[in-house]
Enzyme design. Structure first.
Site, PDB file in Angstrom:
ATOM      1  N   HIS A 108      22.278   2.237  32.395  1.00  0.00           N
ATOM      2  CA  HIS A 108      22.488   1.120  31.468  1.00  0.00           C
ATOM      3  C   HIS A 108      23.165   1.566  30.195  1.00  0.00           C
ATOM      4  O   HIS A 108      24.007   0.880  29.636  1.00  0.00           O
ATOM      5  CB  HIS A 108      21.135   0.491  31.099  1.00  0.00           C
ATOM      6  N   GLU A 141      34.642   1.770  49.571  1.00  0.00           N
ATOM      7  CA  GLU A 141      33.663   2.605  48.870  1.00  0.00           C
ATOM      8  C   GLU A 141      33.132   3.721  49.763  1.00  0.00           C
ATOM      9  O   GLU A 141      32.234   4.449  49.391  1.00  0.00           O
ATOM     10  CB  GLU A 141      32.529   1.773  48.256  1.00  0.00           C
ATOM     11  N   ASP A 186      30.307   3.859  44.413  1.00  0.00           N
ATOM     12  CA  ASP A 186      29.885   4.410  45.695  1.00  0.00           C
ATOM     13  C   ASP A 186      30.932   5.357  46.267  1.00  0.00           C
ATOM     14  O   ASP A 186      30.582   6.357  46.898  1.00  0.00           O
ATOM     15  CB  ASP A 186      29.590   3.282  46.694  1.00  0.00           C
ATOM     16  N   CYS A 196      36.774  -2.492  41.285  1.00  0.00           N
ATOM     17  CA  CYS A 196      35.638  -3.185  40.677  1.00  0.00           C
ATOM     18  C   CYS A 196      34.492  -2.232  40.342  1.00  0.00           C
ATOM     19  O   CYS A 196      33.433  -2.687  39.905  1.00  0.00           O
ATOM     20  CB  CYS A 196      35.141  -4.324  41.566  1.00  0.00           C
TER      21      CYS A 196
HETATM   22  C1  PEP Z   1      30.776   0.260  43.581  1.00  0.00           C
HETATM   23  O1  PEP Z   1      30.137   0.891  44.426  1.00  0.00           O
HETATM   24  O2  PEP Z   1      31.668   0.759  42.869  1.00  0.00           O
HETATM   25  C2  PEP Z   1      30.509  -1.176  43.393  1.00  0.00           C
HETATM   26  C3  PEP Z   1      31.268  -1.904  42.601  1.00  0.00           C
HETATM   27  O3  PEP Z   1      29.414  -1.702  44.016  1.00  0.00           O
HETATM   28  P1  PEP Z   1      27.900  -1.494  43.451  1.00  0.00           P
HETATM   29  O4  PEP Z   1      27.990  -0.773  42.144  1.00  0.00           O
HETATM   30  O5  PEP Z   1      27.319  -2.841  43.353  1.00  0.00           O
HETATM   31  O6  PEP Z   1      27.317  -0.653  44.554  1.00  0.00           O
HETATM   32 MG    MG Z   2      28.943  -0.171  45.891  1.00  0.00          MG
END
Ligand code: PEP
Ligand code: MG
Length: 560
Positions: free
Chosen positions: A195, A419, A443, A490
């Site tokens: 966080h 990912e 990931d 993302c």
């Molecule tokens: C990621 O893995 O970069 C992602 C955007 O998904 P999360 O963080 O929700 O696993």
């Molecule tokens: Mg992810």
């Protein structure tokens, strides 16, 4: 949160941690107030029934306080505060404390023990939920403070700029930072997805995490913190202080309006969303759209699967708020770090490598088909298109099967998250099966480096500036260009303004970040043309590590 006193570090000492939010700041160090301590020997209260009622009242008051703060916090912090309030209202937490009270434990200590048991269970689950242990402990500390009638832990208003330090920061601590005297953050624990890191980037505060030696700096000592390099100099010499004072406090700057490079190429800057409230705020705040709707976060606390109608109605409200702006819905990313109570997946030795994301559809196909049907209905009612992508796709064949299901559900565009390294390596084949891809660098970094994304000690490997990770992003960018497939990013990498420039140079055509990070990213892109983005990407990939990559790109971007 606060650690015991250690011998203070000598003047001029340079400590190293993980820089997770760029910019420099020079100010006296302030420590968070220590959380209250409880013990089995504390005086016992009245009868068990009254003590259990006191616990319920205290948990309820903590939840109400967090919800009230969510009401006035910025969208990124509000979502975190709402999720923390939900922890305080979790009946299993209260029940565990009641059980101890009935066995004779004093109420405040019963809460401490119940919280620790809860945290141990979360740690066992690993991943995203393990990182939530800080949130659960924060709920525990606030509840205990109420039961004991003492002040809640946190930062007293210092009245002058400070660098805030703590073992780790809870969501409630970080939510109070906007507009406060805190000019930078320094924590002993935490990794790039903690966080502290996410909120610091969102607020544009320089931050260094994973610096255990921070516990040894005396409160009040002046520190010079560099959130880019991850260094913290204690009692810096006057020349260094003067140089820091001459620099702007937080590097990134801000710009509103649509994302575009200096030479006018559009790079839509979308929002990562985990709650309906965040979505509505982002829509009202002028976000260009949603690049990642984490639908599993909408249902983390649900004992039963949401019905199709519930899913449709919630999405419909979000779609209507965004009008014709792009919305990318991610299907449930359940399992591993985000287990859903209504989706039993059984015990796994390595949950992050087990049945999670799209893989859960093999055993529970109806959950996916119901969700797709709900999305199609919402899109139809809103009279607009919706993009739908699946998490944890490893092969082109999986992507093709998912795309078939999406298209069978209605006039939806199908996408795949990248990912898993295998998906990046075979991105060209994969791109041919879908309408768009979106790179989840959180990931992707974890699986590329075989490093649990929640373990602060592995922060160096998980650094999104790792050239090997950028190589994979580059492969996907090339595949996108070759096949005419839009490539979004993302993961948290997109929220770092200088890294955002690199990602565009690697072929990203849109970026999706926490809403509060977008203006800083927009400002960075607006300052640089596509040629500079490509040169920044080449420099970052040619570097021999994340620190060298950061430094080389920072030097280039300062010149251009
Ligand atoms: C990621 O893995 O970069 C992602 C955007 O998904 P999360 O963080 O929700 O696993
Ligand atoms: Mg992810």
């Amino acid at each position: 949160m606060t650690t015991a006193a250690h011998p203070a570090r000598a003047a001029g000492t340079v400590l190293t941690g993980r820089g997770v939010s760029p910019g420099t700041a020079c100010a006296p160090l302030a420590r968070l107030a220590a959380p209250p301590v409880t013990s089995a020997a504390d005086p016992a209260g009245a009868d068990a029934r009254t003590e259990c009622a006191r616990i319920d009242d205290a948990l309820g008051a903590v939840a109400a306080d967090l919800q009230a703060r969510a009401g006035t916090a910025d969208p990124a912090a509000a979502g975190v505060l709402e999720a923390t309030a939900a922890i305080a209202l979790d009946p299993t937490l209260a029940a565990a404390a009641h059980q101890r009270v009935r066995a004779g434990t004093p109420a405040a200590h019963a809460v401490t023990l119940a919280v620790e048991e809860f945290c141990t269970r979360l740690a066992g689950l690993g991943g995203y939920l393990a990182e939530r242990a800080t949130d659960v402990r924060d709920v525990g500390h606030r509840t205990v403070a109420r039961l004991l009638g003492v002040a809640p832990p946190g930062l007293p208003p210092p009245g002058h700029p400070v660098v805030l330090t703590a073992a780790d920061l809870s969501p409630a601590d970080t939510a109070a930072l906007a507009g406060s005297d805190v000019v930078a953050l320094l924590t002993e624990q935490g990794g790039p997805t903690s966080h502290t890191a996410i909120i610091a980037r969102a607020l544009g505060l320089p931050a260094v995490v994973g610096c255990p030696d921070a516990a040894r700096i005396a409160a009040g000592a002046t520190v010079l913190l560099d959130g880019g390099t991850g260094t913290v100099q204690v009692d810096p010499p006057p020349a260094a202080r003067a140089a820091a004072a001459a620099r702007p406090v937080a590097g990134p700057g801000r710009a509103s309006g649509p994302g575009r490079t200096a030479d006018g190429a559009a790079v839509p800057l979308l929002s990562n969303i985990g709650t309906e409230r965040q979505a509505l705020d982002a829509a009202a705040g002028g976000s260009e759209g949603i690049g990642l709707l984490r639908t599993e976060l909408l249902y983390l606390d649900r004992g039963t699967a949401p019905t199709r109608a519930e899913q449709r109605d919630q999405l419909l409200r979000i779609l209507r708020a965004f009008g014709s702006r792009r919305v990318v819905v991610r299907t449930l990313d359940a399992g591993s770090d985000k287990p859903l109570p209504f989706l039993p997946l059984g015990e796994e030795a390595n949950p992050a490598l087990g049945v999670r994301g799209l893989r859960t559809a093999a055993g529970h196909p109806q959950l996916l088909t119901e969700q797709l049907a709900a999305i199609a209905e919402a899109a139809g009612e809103a009279g607009r298109g919706v993009d739908v992508m699946a998490p944890m796709i490893a092969t082109a064949a999986e992507a093709a099967r998912f795309a078939e299901l999406v298209r069978a559900a209605g006039p939806l565009r199908a996408g795949a998250m990248i990912e898993v390294p295998a998906a990046a390596l075979r991105a060209r084949e994969l791109c041919r099966t879908v309408d768009f891809v979106s790179i989840g660098t959180n990931d992707l970094g974890q699986y590329l480096m075989a490093a649990d994304r929640t373990v602060g000690a592995l922060g160096e490997l998980l650094d999104p500036w790792q050239p090997a990770l950028l190589d994979l992003v580059g492969l996907v960018g090339e595949a996108g260009r070759a096949t005419g497939t839009p490539v979004g990013v993302c993961g948290e990498a997109a929220a770092d303004p200088q890294l955002a420039v690199v990602l565009v140079g690697l072929g990203a055509t849109s970026l999706s970040t926490a809403p509060a990070a977008r203006d800083a990213v927009a400002a960075a892109l607006a300052r640089h043309d596509r040629d500079t983005c490509r040169r920044a990407a080449d420099l970052a990939r040619a570097a021999d590590g994340p620190a060298a990559a950061r430094a080389a790109v920072a030097a280039l971007l300062e010149r251009t």
